[in-house]
Design a protein around this motif. Structure first.
Motif, PDB file in Angstrom:
ATOM      1  N   GLY A  34       0.832  -1.191   0.000  1.00  0.00           N
ATOM      2  CA  GLY A  34       0.000   0.000   0.000  1.00  0.00           C
ATOM      3  C   GLY A  34       0.868   1.241   0.000  1.00  0.00           C
ATOM      4  O   GLY A  34       2.091   1.167   0.188  1.00  0.00           O
ATOM      5  N   ALA A  35       0.237   2.371  -0.179  1.00  0.00           N
ATOM      6  CA  ALA A  35       0.952   3.639  -0.221  1.00  0.00           C
ATOM      7  C   ALA A  35       1.373   4.077   1.178  1.00  0.00           C
ATOM      8  O   ALA A  35       0.949   3.501   2.189  1.00  0.00           O
ATOM      9  CB  ALA A  35       0.053   4.705  -0.858  1.00  0.00           C
ATOM     10  N   ALA A  38      -1.006   4.255   4.531  1.00  0.00           N
ATOM     11  CA  ALA A  38      -2.142   3.338   4.380  1.00  0.00           C
ATOM     12  C   ALA A  38      -2.444   2.569   5.657  1.00  0.00           C
ATOM     13  O   ALA A  38      -3.550   2.059   5.823  1.00  0.00           O
ATOM     14  CB  ALA A  38      -1.873   2.361   3.235  1.00  0.00           C
ATOM     15  N   GLN A 192       6.773  -1.177   0.502  1.00  0.00           N
ATOM     16  CA  GLN A 192       6.283  -0.211  -0.468  1.00  0.00           C
ATOM     17  C   GLN A 192       6.714  -0.618  -1.886  1.00  0.00           C
ATOM     18  O   GLN A 192       6.097  -0.212  -2.871  1.00  0.00           O
ATOM     19  CB  GLN A 192       6.799   1.187  -0.135  1.00  0.00           C
ATOM     20  N   VAL A 206      -3.861  -5.719   0.056  1.00  0.00           N
ATOM     21  CA  VAL A 206      -3.643  -4.342  -0.370  1.00  0.00           C
ATOM     22  C   VAL A 206      -4.389  -3.444   0.611  1.00  0.00           C
ATOM     23  O   VAL A 206      -5.616  -3.525   0.735  1.00  0.00           O
ATOM     24  CB  VAL A 206      -4.142  -4.097  -1.803  1.00  0.00           C
ATOM     25  N   GLU A 208      -5.446   0.259   1.849  1.00  0.00           N
ATOM     26  CA  GLU A 208      -5.639   1.628   1.363  1.00  0.00           C
ATOM     27  C   GLU A 208      -6.440   2.429   2.379  1.00  0.00           C
ATOM     28  O   GLU A 208      -7.566   2.054   2.725  1.00  0.00           O
ATOM     29  CB  GLU A 208      -6.353   1.626   0.005  1.00  0.00           C
ATOM     30  N   ILE A 209      -5.817   3.494   2.869  1.00  0.00           N
ATOM     31  CA  ILE A 209      -6.438   4.419   3.831  1.00  0.00           C
ATOM     32  C   ILE A 209      -7.046   3.654   4.999  1.00  0.00           C
ATOM     33  O   ILE A 209      -8.188   3.889   5.411  1.00  0.00           O
ATOM     34  CB  ILE A 209      -7.503   5.328   3.163  1.00  0.00           C
ATOM     35  N   ALA A 213      -8.374  -3.172   0.728  1.00  0.00           N
ATOM     36  CA  ALA A 213      -9.043  -2.918  -0.547  1.00  0.00           C
ATOM     37  C   ALA A 213      -9.112  -4.174  -1.397  1.00  0.00           C
ATOM     38  O   ALA A 213     -10.093  -4.388  -2.126  1.00  0.00           O
ATOM     39  CB  ALA A 213      -8.309  -1.823  -1.315  1.00  0.00           C
ATOM     40  N   HIS A 226      -6.011  -2.804 -11.076  1.00  0.00           N
ATOM     41  CA  HIS A 226      -5.864  -1.743 -10.080  1.00  0.00           C
ATOM     42  C   HIS A 226      -4.476  -1.784  -9.438  1.00  0.00           C
ATOM     43  O   HIS A 226      -3.824  -0.746  -9.280  1.00  0.00           O
ATOM     44  CB  HIS A 226      -6.945  -1.873  -9.001  1.00  0.00           C
ATOM     45  N   ALA A 230      -1.782   1.223  -9.716  1.00  0.00           N
ATOM     46  CA  ALA A 230      -1.501   1.971  -8.500  1.00  0.00           C
ATOM     47  C   ALA A 230      -0.139   1.673  -7.887  1.00  0.00           C
ATOM     48  O   ALA A 230       0.480   2.552  -7.288  1.00  0.00           O
ATOM     49  CB  ALA A 230      -2.598   1.690  -7.453  1.00  0.00           C
ATOM     50  N   TYR A 231       0.358   0.414  -8.057  1.00  0.00           N
ATOM     51  CA  TYR A 231       1.548   0.028  -7.323  1.00  0.00           C
ATOM     52  C   TYR A 231       2.681  -0.542  -8.165  1.00  0.00           C
ATOM     53  O   TYR A 231       3.807  -0.637  -7.677  1.00  0.00           O
ATOM     54  CB  TYR A 231       1.168  -1.006  -6.242  1.00  0.00           C
TER      55      TYR A 231
END
Length: 234
Positions: A34-35, A38, A192, A206, A208-209, A213, A226, A230-231
């Motif tokens: 995840g970012a 996250a 990451q 995954v 997310e926030i 997700a 996705h 995104a990654y």
């Protein structure tokens, strides 16, 4: 082996995790990608007792651990290699490694495991009397992982082990993680570098926030549209 069920974590009024559930089997590598922000590191800190959940349960080998202090969680067999390594810079390599066995009383086993660490990481044997602060970033990561392995873990938590390393050292770190898993120690890998993590792991989440997700076999997620956008950069 580990059940992380409906976990909520708040930092004051900010929700860092919102009903996260993760299951870790008794073998292999599970990754959480995840970012930044996250909730990946919070998840590991929650498992190791450094952060208390505001709701939910964490069970390890059937026993609830989410209300235990960190040292009791370590004693039950969970070792955490934190982001940024966090070694003791003014101790030698060997002293750092021996600290990992602080809760153990089996002297022969400690010496045997220390020898195993030196066999797995020949550079650490060569530098066993060197101050940890004088080691390279990759070597310090080896010290951090070796220290965790000295506790005799049943589960290893790795938080961003490839961060700040050269491409050559990233590949070396990947080999080390695979070897640990192959030796029978399950791993939860937070990374990451999603491409690396999804290649190493058998199962992936995954995040997310603060919420899950996606989840599934790592090989399948590598081809998920996705995840690729995104990654994985495409």
């Amino acid at each position: 082996m580990l059940e992380f069920h409906d976990i909520h974590v708040h930092y004051q009024k900010v929700a860092a995790l919102k009903g996260v559930s993760i299951s870790v089997p008794a073998g292999g590598i599970v990754t959480i990608v995840g970012a930044n922000g996250a909730g990946k590191s919070t998840t590991l800190r929650c498992i190791s007792g450094l952060v208390r959940p505001s709701k939910g349960e964490i069970r390890f080998n059937g026993e609830r651990i989410d209300q235990l202090p960190p040292e009791k969680i370590v004693a039950r067999g969970i070792a955490h290699v934190p982001e940024g390594r966090r070694i003791f810079p003014d101790l030698t390599v060997e002293e750092n490694l021996r600290i990992g066995a602080f809760l153990r009383t089996d002297t022969d086993g400690i010496e045997r495991d220390l020898e195993n660490i030196f066999e797995r990481f020949p550079r650490l044997r060569e530098r066993r009397t060197q101050w940890a602060r004088s080691m390279s970033g990759g070597e310090q990561q080896m010290v951090a992982i070796g220290r965790a392995m000295m506790s005799g873990p049943k589960l290893l938590l790795l938080d961003e082990p490839s961060m700040g390393l050269s491409p050559v050292m990233v590949q070396e770190m990947a080999r080390i993680i695979s070897d640990i898993s192959a030796a029978g120690v399950p791993v939860i890998l937070v990374e990451q570098n999603a491409g690396l993590a999804l290649k190493l792991a058998s199962y992936a989440y995954v995040l997310e926030i603060g919420s899950i997700a996606l989840e599934g076999a790592a090989a399948e997620l590598r081809s998920n549209d996705h995840v690729r956008r995104a990654y994985l950069g495409g």
